[in-house]
Design a protein around this motif. Structure first.
Motif, PDB file in Angstrom:
ATOM      1  N   MET A 164       0.832  -1.199   0.000  1.00 52.93           N
ATOM      2  CA  MET A 164       0.000   0.000   0.000  1.00 52.93           C
ATOM      3  C   MET A 164       0.872   1.258   0.000  1.00 52.93           C
ATOM      4  SD  MET A 164      -3.112  -0.989  -0.113  1.00 52.93           S
ATOM      5  CE  MET A 164      -2.578  -2.330  -1.126  1.00 52.93           C
TER       6      MET A 164
ATOM      7  N   TYR B 298      11.997   4.395  -0.542  1.00 52.28           N
ATOM      8  CA  TYR B 298      11.168   3.638  -1.468  1.00 52.28           C
ATOM      9  C   TYR B 298      11.799   2.285  -1.754  1.00 52.28           C
ATOM     10  CZ  TYR B 298       8.664   1.950  -5.453  1.00 52.28           C
ATOM     11  OH  TYR B 298       7.916   1.147  -6.277  1.00 52.28           O
TER      12      TYR B 298
ATOM     13  N   MET C 209      10.102  -1.292  -0.947  1.00 49.67           N
ATOM     14  CA  MET C 209       9.878  -2.208  -2.056  1.00 49.67           C
ATOM     15  C   MET C 209      10.594  -3.541  -1.820  1.00 49.67           C
ATOM     16  SD  MET C 209      11.712  -3.344  -4.852  1.00 49.67           S
ATOM     17  CE  MET C 209      13.039  -2.168  -5.027  1.00 49.67           C
TER      18      MET C 209
ATOM     19  N   THR D 185      15.825  -9.732  -5.095  1.00 45.92           N
ATOM     20  CA  THR D 185      16.826 -10.522  -5.803  1.00 45.92           C
ATOM     21  C   THR D 185      18.237 -10.231  -5.317  1.00 45.92           C
ATOM     22  OG1 THR D 185      16.798  -8.826  -7.492  1.00 45.92           O
ATOM     23  CG2 THR D 185      15.473 -10.758  -7.899  1.00 45.92           C
TER      24      THR D 185
ATOM     25  N   TYR E  98       7.522  -2.878 -15.881  1.00 47.61           N
ATOM     26  CA  TYR E  98       6.327  -3.232 -15.115  1.00 47.61           C
ATOM     27  C   TYR E  98       5.568  -4.393 -15.719  1.00 47.61           C
ATOM     28  CZ  TYR E  98       6.070  -0.558 -10.941  1.00 47.61           C
ATOM     29  OH  TYR E  98       6.293  -0.140  -9.668  1.00 47.61           O
TER      30      TYR E  98
ATOM     31  N   PHE F 217       4.326 -11.281 -12.625  1.00 48.79           N
ATOM     32  CA  PHE F 217       4.482 -12.111 -11.434  1.00 48.79           C
ATOM     33  C   PHE F 217       3.429 -11.837 -10.380  1.00 48.79           C
ATOM     34  CE2 PHE F 217       8.045  -9.042 -10.392  1.00 48.79           C
ATOM     35  CZ  PHE F 217       7.543  -8.544  -9.210  1.00 48.79           C
TER      36      PHE F 217
ATOM     37  N   MET G 265       0.393 -13.805  -7.096  1.00 48.89           N
ATOM     38  CA  MET G 265      -0.800 -13.440  -6.338  1.00 48.89           C
ATOM     39  C   MET G 265      -2.002 -14.169  -6.920  1.00 48.89           C
ATOM     40  SD  MET G 265      -2.071  -9.799  -5.100  1.00 48.89           S
ATOM     41  CE  MET G 265      -3.547  -9.685  -4.124  1.00 48.89           C
TER      42      MET G 265
ATOM     43  N   LEU H 224      -1.451 -17.060  -4.364  1.00 47.65           N
ATOM     44  CA  LEU H 224      -2.279 -16.539  -3.274  1.00 47.65           C
ATOM     45  C   LEU H 224      -3.736 -16.973  -3.428  1.00 47.65           C
ATOM     46  CD1 LEU H 224      -2.002 -14.842  -0.724  1.00 47.65           C
ATOM     47  CD2 LEU H 224      -2.902 -12.929  -2.014  1.00 47.65           C
TER      48      LEU H 224
ATOM     49  N   GLN I 253      -0.637  -2.289 -15.332  1.00 46.44           N
ATOM     50  CA  GLN I 253       0.817  -2.390 -15.240  1.00 46.44           C
ATOM     51  C   GLN I 253       1.431  -3.063 -16.464  1.00 46.44           C
ATOM     52  OE1 GLN I 253       2.022  -3.882 -11.420  1.00 46.44           O
ATOM     53  NE2 GLN I 253       0.995  -2.227 -10.336  1.00 46.44           N
TER      54      GLN I 253
ATOM     55  N   ARG J 178      10.958  -1.126 -13.412  1.00 47.17           N
ATOM     56  CA  ARG J 178      10.674  -1.531 -12.040  1.00 47.17           C
ATOM     57  C   ARG J 178      11.496  -0.738 -11.055  1.00 47.17           C
ATOM     58  NH1 ARG J 178      12.052  -7.791 -11.670  1.00 47.17           N
ATOM     59  NH2 ARG J 178      11.255  -7.518  -9.565  1.00 47.17           N
ATOM     60  N   ARG J 179      11.110  -0.827  -9.804  1.00 46.03           N
ATOM     61  CA  ARG J 179      11.933  -0.395  -8.682  1.00 46.03           C
ATOM     62  C   ARG J 179      12.331   1.068  -8.770  1.00 46.03           C
ATOM     63  NH1 ARG J 179      15.534  -5.915  -8.988  1.00 46.03           N
ATOM     64  NH2 ARG J 179      14.108  -7.192  -7.819  1.00 46.03           N
ATOM     65  N   ILE J 180      11.354   1.891  -9.148  1.00 49.16           N
ATOM     66  CA  ILE J 180      11.621   3.321  -9.177  1.00 49.16           C
ATOM     67  C   ILE J 180      10.561   4.026  -8.358  1.00 49.16           C
ATOM     68  CG2 ILE J 180      12.918   3.498 -11.316  1.00 49.16           C
ATOM     69  CD1 ILE J 180      10.288   4.066 -12.735  1.00 49.16           C
TER      70      ILE J 180
ATOM     71  N   LEU K 196      -8.323  -2.996  -3.397  1.00 49.55           N
ATOM     72  CA  LEU K 196      -7.856  -4.370  -3.214  1.00 49.55           C
ATOM     73  C   LEU K 196      -7.425  -4.604  -1.768  1.00 49.55           C
ATOM     74  CD1 LEU K 196      -6.630  -7.079  -4.184  1.00 49.55           C
ATOM     75  CD2 LEU K 196      -4.713  -5.818  -5.069  1.00 49.55           C
TER      76      LEU K 196
ATOM     77  N   PHE L 209      -9.058  -7.031   2.217  1.00 44.27           N
ATOM     78  CA  PHE L 209      -8.481  -7.967   3.182  1.00 44.27           C
ATOM     79  C   PHE L 209      -9.021  -7.741   4.591  1.00 44.27           C
ATOM     80  CE2 PHE L 209      -5.717  -8.946  -0.245  1.00 44.27           C
ATOM     81  CZ  PHE L 209      -5.321 -10.241   0.000  1.00 44.27           C
TER      82      PHE L 209
HETATM   83  C1  HEA Z   1       2.971 -13.217  -2.748  1.00 43.50           C
HETATM   84  C2  HEA Z   1       3.467 -12.311  -3.493  1.00 43.50           C
HETATM   85  C3  HEA Z   1       2.991 -10.899  -3.641  1.00 43.50           C
HETATM   86  C4  HEA Z   1       1.771 -10.344  -3.327  1.00 43.50           C
HETATM   87  C5  HEA Z   1       0.552 -11.009  -2.734  1.00 43.50           C
HETATM   88  C6  HEA Z   1       1.878  -8.956  -3.678  1.00 43.50           C
HETATM   89  C7  HEA Z   1       0.836  -8.045  -3.485  1.00 43.50           C
HETATM   90  C8  HEA Z   1       0.864  -6.744  -3.962  1.00 43.50           C
HETATM   91  N1  HEA Z   1       1.923  -6.125  -4.610  1.00 43.50           N
HETATM   92 FE1  HEA Z   1       3.761  -6.902  -4.933  1.00 43.50          FE
HETATM   93  N2  HEA Z   1       5.586  -7.704  -5.279  1.00 43.50           N
HETATM   94  C9  HEA Z   1       5.967  -8.987  -5.039  1.00 43.50           C
HETATM   95  C10 HEA Z   1       5.151 -10.011  -4.558  1.00 43.50           C
HETATM   96  C11 HEA Z   1       3.822  -9.846  -4.158  1.00 43.50           C
HETATM   97  N3  HEA Z   1       3.121  -8.682  -4.180  1.00 43.50           N
HETATM   98  C12 HEA Z   1       7.348  -9.167  -5.382  1.00 43.50           C
HETATM   99  C13 HEA Z   1       8.146 -10.449  -5.264  1.00 43.50           C
HETATM  100  C14 HEA Z   1       7.810  -7.930  -5.847  1.00 43.50           C
HETATM  101  C15 HEA Z   1       9.211  -7.600  -6.385  1.00 43.50           C
HETATM  102  C16 HEA Z   1      10.023  -6.857  -5.409  1.00 43.50           C
HETATM  103  C17 HEA Z   1      11.319  -6.516  -6.066  1.00 43.50           C
HETATM  104  O1  HEA Z   1      11.326  -5.916  -7.142  1.00 43.50           O
HETATM  105  O2  HEA Z   1      12.366  -6.884  -5.503  1.00 43.50           O
HETATM  106  C18 HEA Z   1       6.672  -7.032  -5.790  1.00 43.50           C
HETATM  107  C19 HEA Z   1       6.711  -5.710  -6.217  1.00 43.50           C
HETATM  108  C20 HEA Z   1       5.590  -4.898  -6.305  1.00 43.50           C
HETATM  109  C21 HEA Z   1       5.557  -3.655  -7.003  1.00 43.50           C
HETATM  110  C22 HEA Z   1       6.702  -3.067  -7.819  1.00 43.50           C
HETATM  111  C23 HEA Z   1       7.613  -2.262  -7.014  1.00 43.50           C
HETATM  112  C24 HEA Z   1       8.722  -1.748  -7.854  1.00 43.50           C
HETATM  113  O3  HEA Z   1       9.225  -2.492  -8.708  1.00 43.50           O
HETATM  114  O4  HEA Z   1       9.107  -0.586  -7.664  1.00 43.50           O
HETATM  115  C25 HEA Z   1       4.289  -3.132  -6.847  1.00 43.50           C
HETATM  116  C26 HEA Z   1       3.823  -1.861  -7.411  1.00 43.50           C
HETATM  117  O5  HEA Z   1       2.722  -1.655  -7.643  1.00 43.50           O
HETATM  118  C27 HEA Z   1       3.543  -4.076  -6.049  1.00 43.50           C
HETATM  119  C28 HEA Z   1       2.231  -3.915  -5.656  1.00 43.50           C
HETATM  120  C29 HEA Z   1       1.491  -4.875  -4.948  1.00 43.50           C
HETATM  121  C30 HEA Z   1       0.132  -4.661  -4.493  1.00 43.50           C
HETATM  122  C31 HEA Z   1      -0.684  -3.414  -4.678  1.00 43.50           C
HETATM  123  C32 HEA Z   1      -0.251  -5.830  -3.858  1.00 43.50           C
HETATM  124  C33 HEA Z   1      -1.598  -6.089  -3.219  1.00 43.50           C
HETATM  125  O6  HEA Z   1      -2.171  -7.183  -3.814  1.00 43.50           O
HETATM  126  C34 HEA Z   1      -1.489  -6.275  -1.741  1.00 43.50           C
HETATM  127  C35 HEA Z   1      -2.853  -6.450  -1.108  1.00 43.50           C
HETATM  128  C36 HEA Z   1      -2.774  -6.846   0.326  1.00 43.50           C
HETATM  129  C37 HEA Z   1      -2.869  -5.985   1.369  1.00 43.50           C
HETATM  130  C38 HEA Z   1      -3.004  -4.547   1.182  1.00 43.50           C
HETATM  131  C39 HEA Z   1      -2.721  -6.459   2.758  1.00 43.50           C
HETATM  132  C40 HEA Z   1      -3.927  -6.569   3.584  1.00 43.50           C
HETATM  133  C41 HEA Z   1      -4.663  -5.347   3.921  1.00 43.50           C
HETATM  134  C42 HEA Z   1      -4.664  -4.753   5.135  1.00 43.50           C
HETATM  135  C43 HEA Z   1      -3.728  -5.151   6.238  1.00 43.50           C
HETATM  136  C44 HEA Z   1      -5.600  -3.671   5.408  1.00 43.50           C
HETATM  137  C45 HEA Z   1      -5.014  -2.282   5.427  1.00 43.50           C
HETATM  138  C46 HEA Z   1      -4.779  -1.806   4.039  1.00 43.50           C
HETATM  139  C47 HEA Z   1      -5.026  -0.557   3.555  1.00 43.50           C
HETATM  140  C48 HEA Z   1      -4.167   0.602   3.885  1.00 43.50           C
HETATM  141  C49 HEA Z   1      -6.099  -0.310   2.564  1.00 43.50           C
HETATM  142  N4  HEA Z   1       4.369  -5.138  -5.737  1.00 43.50           N
END
Ligand code: HEA
Ligand code: HEA
Ligand code: CUA
Ligand code: CU
Lengths: 248, 616, 195
Positions: B107, B126, B130, B197, B437, B443, B448, B452, B494, B504-506, B527, B531
């Motif tokens: 978030m 950031y 991340m 990584t 992206y 992924f 997810m 998930l 995305q 990515r990663r910016i 989204l 939860f």
């Molecule tokens: C199981 C694996 C998994 C899951 C489930 C998610 C879930 C999500 N991911 Fe992620 N993500 C990764 C694995 C995963 N991610 C990995 C491996 C990377 C790469 C990192 C790297 O580059 O090294 C990544 C990177 C990544 C990026 C890129 C960052 C970057 O490259 O700069 C982004 C950007 O949008 C993102 C977004 C999200 C979002 C919005 C969710 C959402 O689905 C999350 C939803 C869940 C919740 C929000 C939790 C529960 C809610 C609450 C506790 C309530 C309170 C919440 C509020 C404030 C509303 N993720």
């Protein structure tokens, strides 16, 4: 009973057709990809569109099967289910057919955008000019053939094949020009190569994808590790380069 | 409780002693990375002893009688329990918490990315957030299904009374809290910012928090290896009489093939991280290009594990989804044997595709073709799984409860992830898409949408078995739809962002990309808030849901033939397996018999009656 | 559908019939997994520095070390066989021999390290691989010696018999494995290639 099964398949078929048509329309009708600024960009985009075209029917098929199942096969259950589905454990021919067709498809993809695309993208290892690029946290230094040097600026001639010799002084960076669709990492202790033929005259002002963007995380300045790219007419480029070399 | 307290104290003491001794021997300061390393190792050992490893296992090794704690009720969940069902629940609770933590980080990421320019985080922060999101989520993805359902269900499904090595199992779980603590403590040393990584040289020269990342993730790897060893041994040696390989429920096969991968490839991940640690603290030069080292060595070692790891994530997921589909559509699993062969060939193929993450890394070009080919080939066995899922649904009697909703959505979403994987496996398109992206969207759809959603499928399917109560089904379906729609709206843009020049990663990106990012961010908040409903559904179901009885889904496999939750040693009589696990539609088909009572595969039952193995 | 409850029977089932097979398989899987760990480090050595070798390699000492380990494998084997025939005295002697040979090996590694630091320090690429591989192996030797020590001590106190000596079997298998890994590391560092 048979009538019913036929209806299942008809519904499935119609969904499939509709989804495929909508999919094709969305993918081919709407311009999803940014402007192409190099010959390589065309190769990459063609491969992308071909893959899209091939995945749409697969996608539509699975989606259609799911939707048909949801509509035709759901049952209302009071308490616990009293009825089972038909005891179909297998259908050898169907499995064989499926494996054969996915295998064919996978092989096809490996050959067509795959090997053929690689050959097209790489082309001959010959170049009209060579440009050396040196990455260092978080900037780029560019050296042209006659000793001219720029810092965080990249000038290229249109319609000439350029070879980049890329290296890094500290960390792994990545040399990516989104408008050209190509990238290669800059690795300390190695020189990596990239061939491009820019097409069309333009600059970062025209399209923000005419930029070199670092695409491998390198810490604090990673997002800002970018430099504008300017593509000039060959003659203009020659003049620009020799001016710069003399000034230096 | 007492054990837990003792573990915390021993852990802290161990850390302090280790760090202080190192400091005394070599000087410098207590905060040096060398001190942290030795402190962490002693702390880890102290923690394990405190929690109870020493009381049973180690004492026995030295020929002393084991101490035993008689703890009952909910307190079992806070101590060193060797009951596989307790451990399964411990895993489940832990990883739901980690998932929520990782989600909060997500978030923050999306909040920052809602607009171009610097928002609440600077670039440094950031990258740290991340990286934290990435590694927490990867941990969830690797261990959540295998750890929780693998532990809880595999022994019951094969008719055993526990895992082959119950104490090893407990240690495997208790290695996890130090991992979480290590990762979450990293900010005290300046955090880590190299992504999940952790590519060197960045991960060799960045802040001290990276060393905690290395130590914690290596510990996590150890836990995966030991867990895999235990699952395989259990499946091979503990099957009930009559439980032939051809009668194993499909989830067991998923757990088996995933365990094979984690048993044999995690070492490479550990090795790559140990080399980083060596470069950081011992002065070696493995990744120092200037001194003759090679940064690409890391990438090869890392992906040799981390590509197969994605199948460690989804193979148990495949199992959970197929299991749900066959029971809830009341049809035998379509092409069982072909699916088993597919699982095993996915496991086999997974170790020869790793370099598809390195098409732009500068590695030798003649390697591109073979790795592209192998990567494309993996879609064939995976496609077989899709065929089985869809054909099992076809003409079934779909009982559209929450778990089946999730399973069907899973099919759709994992397909999306898998097909976009083909774009990345193709060298030509990957040269453009790598580290954009598009990969992020790929992924999230696979992990997810694939892992998930399979996890959620499993949670809702086995919830009655584990808690003995039912959830509110209407809320469950609302959650499924809410989650799914918000998920598409978050991650579909995305793909577009990736092809249009966002890497990515910016923390900051060109203004031209603001629209799609804003859309993705808003959807991400929708989204995330779903939860809250999820947590509410689970808690309200567990506390005051209606009683489930032994077999609420009227399903055929062994875990449903005992009470909910199952009795202490799972079965009161020795189960004997006499037939296929999914005999739906065949009159009189039976999966198992118990010592004196026969349990039919799927006899139509009156609602609410408790069948089999009740202890009331 | 009530069933009779006999948890005690269940317990003995698990303890008596299942465990030996499980232990054995568990050990083999563990060794397989360790093999992959060594494989990762051994292949790293070839990836970063090919078959390059520095000049000052103490070939004589390395050969001696190899011999020590091979001998210790033989004595370990004899110790296990002795226990299988309830020959406690021989077990005692052979275990002790194994432990002493292992300790000698560690001393030799210490000497080798001392020399190596001067000739190819950690900060060179060969030195990195060298210290990493030998260090990893020495760590395994150390754990092996500790485990041998525990088993020897328990055996001395009469904990095992020909019928029931799984710990002896396990620790000896582990020891053979550690030797085997040396047989892979030795050529990797000392024999392949040239300077
Ligand atoms: C199981 C694996 C998994 C899951 C489930 C998610 C879930 C999500 N991911 Fe992620 N993500 C990764 C694995 C995963 N991610 C990995 C491996 C990377 C790469 C990192 C790297 O580059 O090294 C990544 C990177 C990544 C990026 C890129 C960052 C970057 O490259 O700069 C982004 C950007 O949008 C993102 C977004 C999200 C979002 C919005 C969710 C959402 O689905 C999350 C939803 C869940 C919740 C929000 C939790 C529960 C809610 C609450 C506790 C309530 C309170 C919440 C509020 C404030 C509303 N993720
Ligand atoms: C659960 C996790 C998971 C799964 C299952 C997959 C599955 C696949 N992945 Fe993915 N992948 C990741 C998680 C996952 N991935 C992560 C986390 C990353 C980023 C890591 C990082 O850099 O941080 C990544 C990155 C990644 C890359 C590198 C991108 C880059 O950085 O440049 C590539 C390249 O080849 C790739 C390919 C594939 C392929 C071919 C599959 C295949 O297994 C998919 C197979 C499935 C199908 C194809 C669909 C079903 C098949 C059919 C219906 C049959 C018919 C279809 C055909 C014949 C085409 N993935
Ligand atoms: Cu340089 Cu990122
Ligand atoms: Cu991969």
């Amino acid at each position: 009973m048979d009538q019913q099964r036929r209806n299942d398949w008809i519904l499935f078929g119609s969904f499939w057709a509709v989804f495929s048509v909508v999919g094709f329309y969305l993918v081919l009708g709407i311009d999803l990809l940014p402007a192409q600024w190099a010959h390589e960009a065309e190769v990459v985009d063609d491969a992308y569109i071909l893959l899209m075209g091939l995945s749409i029917p697969i996608f539509a098929g699975v989606a259609a099967a799911l939707l048909t199942s949801l509509i035709r096969f759901r049952v209302k259950v009071e308490g616990q289910p009293t009825e089972d589905g038909p005891p179909v454990h297998n259908n050898r021919n169907f499995v064989r057919l499926w494996i054969a067709s996915t295998l064919m498809l996978a092989l096809m993809i490996t050959v067509n955008p795959g090997f053929i695309g690689i050959a097209e993208l790489r082309g001959e290892p010959s170049a009209d000019i060579v440009v050396e690029v040196q990455a260092q946290r978080w900037s780029w230094k560019v050296n042209y053939e006659n000793g001219a040097e720029t810092f965080n600026q990249l000038y290229l001639p249109a319609d000439r094949r350029v070879r980049f010799d890329i290296t890094s002084l500290d960390l792994v960076h990545s040399f990516w020009i989104p408008g050209f669709r190509v990238k290669i990492d800059a690795v300390p202790g190695r020189v990596t190569h990239l061939y491009v033929t820019p097409e069309g005259v333009g600059s970062f002002e025209d399209d923000f994808n005419l930029r070199v963007q670092c695409a491998e995380i390198c810490g604090l300045g990673h997002a800002q590790m970018a430099m504008p790219v300017t593509v000039l007419e060959p003659a203009d480029f020659d003049a620009w380069v020799s001016d710069l070399a003399e000034g230096a | 409780m007492r054990q837990l307290l003792r573990a915390v104290i021993f852990g802290i003491l161990g850390y302090l002693i280790g760090a202080a001794l190192t400091w005394l021997i070599r000087g410098g300061s207590m905060g040096d990375e060398v001190c942290v390393v030795f402190g962490y190792i002693l702390g880890l050992i102290g923690w394990l002893f405190g929690i109870g490893m020493g009381d049973t296992w180690v004492r026995e090794w030295f020929g002393l009688p084991a101490r035993k704690y008689e703890v009952t009720g909910w307190k079992r969940y806070l101590g060193f329990s060797t009951d596989h069902k307790v451990i399964g629940v411990q895993y489940l609770a832990t990883f739901i918490v980690v998932l929520l933590l990782g989600g909060v980080a997500a978030m923050i990421i999306r909040f920052e990315l809602a607009q171009a320019g610097e928002g609440i985080l600077n670039a440094d922060r950031y990258n740290q957030v991340m990286s934290m999101h990435g590694i927490l989520m990867v941990a969830v993805a690797v261990a959540a299904i295998l750890g929780s359902f693998g532990n809880y269900l595999v022994p019951i499904m094969i008719g055993a009374d526990d895992m082959a090595f119950p104490r090893l199992n407990a240690v495997t779980f208790w290695l996890i809290p130090p991992v979480a603590i290590g990762l979450l403590a990293a900010p005290t040393l300046g955090s880590f910012d190299a992504g999940w990584t952790a590519y060197p040289p960045l991960s060799v020269v960045n802040n001290g928090g990276q060393i905690l990342f290395v130590l914690a993730v290596t510990t996590f790897g150890l836990s995966s290896i030991l867990g895999g060893l235990n699952v395989i041994t259990t499946i091979v040696t503990m099957r009930a009489p009559g439980m032939t390989w051809g009668r194993l429920p499909i989830f067991v096969w998923g757990a088996f093939s995933a365990s094979l991968i984690s048993l044999l490839t995690t070492q490479f991940f550990a090795a790559s991280l140990i080399l980083i640690a060596m470069d950081r603290v011992a002065g070696t030069v493995f990744f120092n290009g200037g001194a003759g080292g090679d940064p690409l060595l890391y990438q090869h070692l890392f992906w040799f594990y981390s590509h197969p790891a994605v199948y460690v994530m989804v193979l148990p997921g495949f199992g959970a989804v197929l299991e749900t589909i066959t029971h809830m559509s009341r049809k035998p699993l379509f092409a069982y044997k072909a699916v088993v062969v597919s699982f095993l060939s996915i496991a086999g193929l997974s170790v020869i595709v790793w370099a598809h993450h390195m098409f732009t890394s500068g590695m030798a070009e003649y390697l591109h073709g073979p790795f592209m080919f192998a990567s494309e080939m993996i879609s064939v066995p995976t496609g077989m799984v899709f065929l089985s899922a869809v054909a099992t649904l076809w003409r079934g009697k779909l009982w559209m409860k929450t778990p089946l909703f999730f399973a069907m959505i899973w099919i759709f979403q994992f397909l999306m992830g898998g097909v976009t994987g083909i774009f990345l496996a193709d060298v030509v398109t990957d040269v453009s898409l790598h580290d954009s992206y598009f990969v992020v969207a790929h992924f999230h759809y696979t992990i997810m949408g694939g892992m998930l959603f399979a996890f959620l499928t499993g949670i809702f399917f086995w919830f009655p078995k584990i808690t003995g109560r039912m959830i509110n089904d209407r809320l469950g379906i609302i959650f499924a739809l809410w989650l799914t729609i918000a998920f598409q709206l978050t991650f579909l843009p995305q793909f577009w962002l990736g092809t249009n020049g966002m890497n990515r990663r910016i923390a900051d990106y060109p203004e031209q990309l603001e629209g799609a990012n804003l859309m993705s961010s808003i959807s991400a908040f929708i989204l995330g808030s779903s939860f809250i409903l999820f947590v509410y559904i689970l808690l309200s179901g567990a506390i005051r849901g209606p009683k489930a009885g032994g077999n609420p889904w009227n399903a055929s496999t062994l875990e449903w033939q005992v009470s909910s939750p199952p009795p202490e040693h799972n079965f009161s009589g020795q189960p004997t397996v006499v037939g296929h696990p999914y005999g739906y539609g065949t009159a009189g088909s039976r999966h198992a018999e118990f010592a004196d009572v026969t349990v039919a595969a799927a006899p139509p039952e009156q609602p609410g009656t408790d069948q089999g193995g009740d202890h009331e | 559908m009530a069933m009779t409850t006999t948890p005690e029977a269940d317990h003995s089932r698990a303890a008596a019939t299942y465990r030996p097979a499980a232990n054995r398989l568990g050990l083999w899987l563990f060794l397989a997994s360790e093999t992959f760990l060594f494989a990762a480090f051994i292949s790293s050595r070839f990836v970063v520095s090919g078959t390059d070798q520095p000049e000052h390699l103490n070939q004589g000492l390395a050969l001696l070390l190899t011999l020590l380990l091979l001998l210790s494998s033989i004595s370990a084997f004899r110790a296990e066989a002795a226990m299988a025939h309830d020959n406690r005295k021989l077990f005692h002697r052979e275990m002790l021999t194994t432990i002493v040979l292992g300790l000698l090996f560690l001393v030799g590694v210490g000497v080798e390290f001392n020399e190596a630091v001067a000739d190819f320090p950690v900060g060179t690429i060969y030195g990195s691989s060298f210290f990493m591989l030998i260090g990893l192996h020495a760590f395994h030797v150390l754990t092996g010696i500790l485990a041998l020590g525990v088993v020897w001590n328990l055996g001395r106190k009469g904990h095992y018999s020909s019928q029931d000596h799984w710990p002896v079997e396990g620790v000896v298998k582990y020891w053979h494995f550690v030797d085997l890994m040396w047989v892979a590391i030795y050529p990797t560092l000392y024999l392949f290639g040239g300077s």
